[in-house]
Design an enzyme around this catalytic site. Structure first.
Site, PDB file in Angstrom:
ATOM      1  N   GLU A  46      -2.315   9.630  -4.524  1.00 44.35           N
ATOM      2  CA  GLU A  46      -2.732   9.987  -3.167  1.00 44.35           C
ATOM      3  C   GLU A  46      -1.740  10.997  -2.626  1.00 44.35           C
ATOM      4  OE1 GLU A  46      -4.278   8.218   1.052  1.00 44.35           O
ATOM      5  OE2 GLU A  46      -3.445   6.834  -0.388  1.00 44.35           O
ATOM      6  N   CYS A 235      -6.338   6.362   1.610  1.00 42.52           N
ATOM      7  CA  CYS A 235      -6.851   6.562   2.966  1.00 42.52           C
ATOM      8  C   CYS A 235      -7.290   7.993   3.233  1.00 42.52           C
ATOM      9  CB  CYS A 235      -5.807   6.126   3.989  1.00 42.52           C
ATOM     10  SG  CYS A 235      -5.544   4.338   4.036  1.00 42.52           S
ATOM     11  N   ASN A 371     -12.936   3.390   0.111  1.00 40.82           N
ATOM     12  CA  ASN A 371     -11.551   3.087  -0.246  1.00 40.82           C
ATOM     13  C   ASN A 371     -11.164   1.654   0.090  1.00 40.82           C
ATOM     14  OD1 ASN A 371      -8.688   3.356  -0.767  1.00 40.82           O
ATOM     15  ND2 ASN A 371      -8.440   3.576   1.432  1.00 40.82           N
ATOM     16  N   GLU A 372     -10.924   1.385   1.352  1.00 40.67           N
ATOM     17  CA  GLU A 372     -10.379   0.097   1.765  1.00 40.67           C
ATOM     18  C   GLU A 372     -11.237  -0.473   2.884  1.00 40.67           C
ATOM     19  OE1 GLU A 372      -5.629  -0.664   1.251  1.00 40.67           O
ATOM     20  OE2 GLU A 372      -6.280   0.300   3.099  1.00 40.67           O
TER      21      GLU A 372
END
Length: 652
Positions: A46, A235, A371-372
């Protein structure tokens, strides 16, 4: 002969005594069990901590295309320098600067750029300088500007001159050879006597780069021997808002015309604020696929599911997230990405891949959507993706998410929904204290074997803060040892856990925002953390099949601070045993390999430190590194002594 027989008897008696006095008796069933996936141990990338621009991406000029919201951020100017966008060189990066004579013979016009926390220059290294330039006026005849690399003492160490004779944009190049090693140098551009000139996309890249990436950092990744490479996050996939989400289509094609994007992390941490943190996207999806191929890892791209970061936006904010009925452009991005990676050279996106230099497919096998994410917003959107992906690309595996937590209501709901949608893998994340990792080596023992497989997509042991530090401690041995212990549980449960990636991957020593991280670097060199060595030892001693290792019929997962797993390597017809002693005293273990007459000679690799706070640093890169010795077993029994605070890998 008689003397030799007596000595042999004494040796066997001594070895037997060791077995009698061993504190632990392990048994390994040598019948190969379930397969350990080639993707089992990998890496997660990332763009955080200046991991891309200023890091893996070898570009040394900050704001090279003058597209930051503050167009001259990163640049010092002197004399007559103006910013314009009239008839630009690149439509998606329209801004450029004009250098005009200052109006006085004793005054200079020019620019300076210090790159990312200074420019690291190596003695005798060639640096490739490129710039797009044109005469500012249609009737102009010639303009010249000088380029210099300058050291910390403000002394030029090399220079060259660019001559511009055309009023249309053209690419100009020069090679600058540094005469000395400089930790924090700069690039300086002087307009020479003559006419005004427009310049854009000012670039400086070391000659030893690999496809635009820093050679040393690429080697750090290759030496890990990862099985899976997840990118681009994290993120940043989501963005603080959808406008700033990571969009892969903006990251392919000519690097000069890839539009700037705001980095999700440029203002997230007030204690480590970097308002100059943007993404030029020179390191894009094409380069990520190339890198995966270079390091021998399977690529795993992750795309937006239409939700902006839920940490930063309320679920009921209709302006923050795409309505379910408006998802088709996002779904098209996923479908088109598979075409870009795997399509023929005659397809729309496959032809672009070929045009960029890679006619052969990248052999993409899986894709992550979201993603999350957590709560009902995610599965109702993911369901739309799953339906169309399954219909067009039934062989592509789909990774879903169980959210940002390792347990709890949202985690349970996430897994329930992932089972309902029948995704192939569920991405779990856990950043927890070392004690959690030690206590959770059995985490996957009782997981449902009939549902989706597990992808431990982000994990790292976070040692509680030390003193007045605003965030968790750096990568120390305590964290690495806890991760090694936990990973014995991943390996033992390889039938359900198919891949795992430590996170984050990179951190600039002057630009970090989050720690710990696997690899730290400055502008000249990098250091492999203790955690890096744990990951490397697992990846290079993975094996192909699980072996059942027990003590008293039970898995070895923390009793008296011992953790262990075993594997069979079909390619070498060998056996691998990993043992972690997280306790404060050495422990003696007898390991019996059933249905085997003789183990013979082998190799023992250990990772040890008596100081739990010890770290590898740029000043001391080898403070904690693996040590390897030759060993030999007694028949089918390995008599092992595991020192306190040690990760040991036995290979026969």
């Amino acid at each position: 002969m008689k003397t030799k027989k007596i000595l042999t008897t004494l040796l066997l008696t001594a070895l037997a005594a060791v077995g009698v006095n061993a504190q632990h008796q392990f048994t390994i069933n040598t019948k190969p069990g379930p397969m350990i996936q080639p993707t089992m141990y990998g890496i997660f990338f990332e763009d955080i901590n200046f991991g891309a621009d200023g890091g893996l991406y070898a570009e040394m000029v900050e704001n090279r295309s003058f597209e930051f919201p503050d167009r001259l951020m990163g640049w010092n100017t002197f004399g007559d320098v103006t910013v314009s966008d009239l008839k630009p060189a690149f439509d998606r990066n329209p801004h450029y600067v004009t250098l005009a004579p200052s109006g006085h013979r004793e005054k200079q016009t020019g620019l300076e750029n210090r790159g990312f926390f200074g420019m690291g220059l190596k003695k005798d290294m060639c640096y490739d300088f490129t710039v797009y330039a044109r005469l500012h006026t249609l009737q102009g005849k010639e303009a010249k500007f000088r380029i210099e690399l300058v050291d910390e003492g403000n002394q030029p160490i090399c220079r060259d001159t660019i001559t511009v004779t055309n009023n249309k944009w053209q690419k100009h190049t020069a090679t600058l050879i540094s005469k000395k090693t400089v930790e924090k140098g700069l690039l300086r551009i002087f307009l020479m006597p003559g006419e005004s000139v427009d310049i854009d996309h000012v670039s400086l890249i070391p000659e030893d780069n690999w496809h635009g990436m820093r050679a040393d950092l690429v080697k750090d990744l290759a030496d890990l021997h990862p099985g899976i490479f997840r990118f681009p996050g994290g993120c940043i996939v989501e963005g603080t808002d959808l406008a700033t989400r990571y969009q892969w289509k903006n990251t392919v094609g000519p690097a000069e015309n890839r539009p700037l994007n705001e980095n999700r992390w440029n203002y997230t941490f007030p204690h480590r604020l970097f308002p100059n943190y943007y993404q030029t996207l020179g390191l894009g999806f094409y380069e990520f696929f190339l890198l995966a191929e270079r390091i021998g890892a399977e690529p795993l791209p992750v795309l937006s599911c239409g939700l902006a970061c839920q940490f930063q936006n309320a679920d009921n904010d209709k302006n923050a997230h795409v309505a379910v009925d408006d998802l088709q452009p996002y779904i098209d991005d996923a479908l088109d990405l598979i075409d870009f990676a795997n399509g023929p050279v005659t397809s729309k996106w496959g032809s672009l891949r070929a045009e960029m230099g890679h006619p052969a497919p990248f052999n993409l096998k899986q894709i992550g959507i979201g993603n999350e994410q957590w709560g009902p917003l995610y599965p109702e959107r993911l369901e739309r993706f799953v339906k169309q992906l399954r219909a067009k690309y039934p062989d592509i595996k789909i990774c879903g998410s169980s959210g940002p937590s390792a347990s709890g209501k949202d985690f349970d709901y996430g897994w329930e929904q992932m089972r309902r949608l029948n995704v192939d893998l569920v991405d779990e994340h856990y950043y927890m204290p070392p004690e959690w990792f030690l206590n959770n080596a059995s985490r996957y023992d009782a997981y449902d074997r009939k549902g989706p497989k597990v992808f431990a997509g982000e994990y790292a042991a976070h040692v509680p803060r030390l003193g007045k530090q605003p965030t968790v401690a750096m990568n120390n041995f305590e964290a690495a040892l806890a991760e090694a212990a936990f990973m014995t549980g991943l390996e033992r449960n390889a039938d359900i856990v198919h891949q795992a990636t430590y996170a984050p991957l990179f951190a600039h020593v002057d630009g970090w925002q989050w720690r710990p991280d696997l690899i730290w670097f400055n502008n000249l060199e990098s250091v492999r953390t203790v955690n890096w060595y744990v990951q490397m030892l697992y990846a290079t001693n993975r094996g192909t099949h699980i072996l059942n290792l027990t003590e008293g019929g039970k898995p070895v997962e923390g009793h008296e601070k011992l953790y262990a797993s075993a594997a069979y390597d079909k390619t070498t017809k060998g056996y691998i045993v990993k043992i972690v002693n997280a306790g404060d005293k050495e422990q003696r273990v007898d390991i019996t390999f059933t249905n085997l007459k003789r183990l013979g000679k082998g190799r023992l690799t250990t990772l040890h430190s008596s100081d739990p706070r010890a770290t590898n640093t740029l000043d001391n890169k080898t403070r904690i590194v693996p040590q390897t010795t030759d060993i030999e077993a007694s028949g089918n029994v390995l008599h092992a002594t595991i020192p306190a605070k040690t990760f040991a890998v036995y290979r026969f």
